[in-house]
Scaffold this motif. Structure first.
Motif, PDB file in Angstrom:
ATOM      1  N   THR A  20     -61.431  20.063 -16.377  1.00 23.56           N
ATOM      2  CA  THR A  20     -62.368  18.933 -16.305  1.00 23.56           C
ATOM      3  C   THR A  20     -62.590  18.338 -17.688  1.00 23.56           C
ATOM      4  N   GLU A  21     -62.806  19.193 -18.680  1.00 23.16           N
ATOM      5  CA  GLU A  21     -63.028  18.723 -20.048  1.00 23.16           C
ATOM      6  C   GLU A  21     -61.796  17.995 -20.592  1.00 23.16           C
ATOM      7  N   ALA A  23     -59.274  16.585 -18.911  1.00 23.58           N
ATOM      8  CA  ALA A  23     -59.037  15.345 -18.161  1.00 23.58           C
ATOM      9  C   ALA A  23     -60.047  14.268 -18.546  1.00 23.58           C
ATOM     10  N   SER A  24     -61.301  14.646 -18.723  1.00 23.54           N
ATOM     11  CA  SER A  24     -62.338  13.678 -19.113  1.00 23.54           C
ATOM     12  C   SER A  24     -62.050  13.095 -20.490  1.00 23.54           C
ATOM     13  N   GLN A  25     -61.601  13.923 -21.417  1.00 19.30           N
ATOM     14  CA  GLN A  25     -61.283  13.441 -22.768  1.00 19.30           C
ATOM     15  C   GLN A  25     -60.117  12.451 -22.743  1.00 19.30           C
ATOM     16  N   GLY A  27     -59.573  10.442 -20.295  1.00 20.39           N
ATOM     17  CA  GLY A  27     -60.057   9.224 -19.655  1.00 20.39           C
ATOM     18  C   GLY A  27     -60.080   9.242 -18.146  1.00 20.39           C
ATOM     19  N   PHE A  28     -59.857  10.408 -17.548  1.00 20.15           N
ATOM     20  CA  PHE A  28     -59.918  10.528 -16.101  1.00 20.15           C
ATOM     21  C   PHE A  28     -61.353  10.747 -15.637  1.00 20.15           C
ATOM     22  N   ASP A  29     -61.716  10.131 -14.528  1.00 23.10           N
ATOM     23  CA  ASP A  29     -62.914  10.523 -13.798  1.00 23.10           C
ATOM     24  C   ASP A  29     -62.489  11.720 -12.960  1.00 23.10           C
ATOM     25  N   VAL A  30     -63.292  12.784 -12.958  1.00 24.26           N
ATOM     26  CA  VAL A  30     -62.904  14.014 -12.281  1.00 24.26           C
ATOM     27  C   VAL A  30     -63.830  14.297 -11.104  1.00 24.26           C
ATOM     28  N   LYS A 188     -51.411   9.481 -17.375  1.00 25.16           N
ATOM     29  CA  LYS A 188     -52.455   8.477 -17.605  1.00 25.16           C
ATOM     30  C   LYS A 188     -51.866   7.203 -18.211  1.00 25.16           C
TER      31      LYS A 188
END
Length: 189
Positions: A20-21, A23-25, A27-30, A188
């Motif tokens: 999650t961390e 992917a969020s970094q 730029g993904f919404d998780v 991405k």
């Protein structure tokens, strides 16, 4: 991006937080849907949760990280709803029963047997998921090397071998997925 948990729901205790961390970094919404686990696990439950809460977020740009049985449920789901996806990253997934599961024939075997995608569903997935990856290990207590080879061949999956990672759970001290940052960056951009 979605992270789909395993039959026992223990994905949250292993790689969910680090993934999650990461992917969020990037730029993904998780999203991390919660499905019924163990004896209550089923494709019908999976489908109901996805349709009601998350269906509108699945499209040709969606990346899915599916731990174990959830990859099978996802393949059935995209076939039923005629969806296309950017990527499926299956972690310890298998599209057949292991020799041990066949011998034991308990609730676990019945649930896994019911989760197995048909040939038509597998063909659909191969054509409608742009990239498929399989994270697998040499000491997975649920699947054999032959099962992983079959997954890779059947779905034209890109193999991601992780020595000593078992079934990618806390039991195997797994807290992250190697090289996932590079894979997600490629997906991405």
């Amino acid at each position: 991006m979605f992270i789909l948990h395993s039959l026992n729901g223990n994905t949250k205790e292993s790689f969910k937080d680090s993934l999650t961390e990461t992917a969020s970094q990037i730029g993904f919404d998780v999203f991390y849907p919660i499905f019924e686990i163990r004896e209550k696990s089923s494709y019908e439950n999976f489908k109901n949760v996805m349709v009601v809460k998350y269906g509108k977020y699945l499209n040709e740009n969606t990346v899915i990280v599916a731990h174990s049985i959830s990859a099978n449920y996802l393949i059935k789901y995209i076939y039923e709803f005629s969806l296309s996806l950017k990527a499926l990253i299956s972690v310890g997934g298998a599209i057949e029963l292991s020799p041990t599961e066949i011998r034991e024939n308990n609730y676990n075997t019945q649930i896994k047997k019911n989760s197995l995608p048909s040939l038509r569903e597998l063909d659909y997935a191969k054509e409608h998921i742009e990239k498929i990856f399989l994270y697998y290990s040499n000491n997975d207590n649920h699947s054999t090397q032959e099962m992983f080879d079959n997954f890779i061949k059947t779905l034209n999956a890109e193999p991601v071998f992780c020595e000593g990672y078992g079934h990618f759970t806390k039991r195997n001290n797994v807290t992250s997925l190697p090289r996932i940052d590079k894979i997600l960056m490629e997906l991405k951009f």
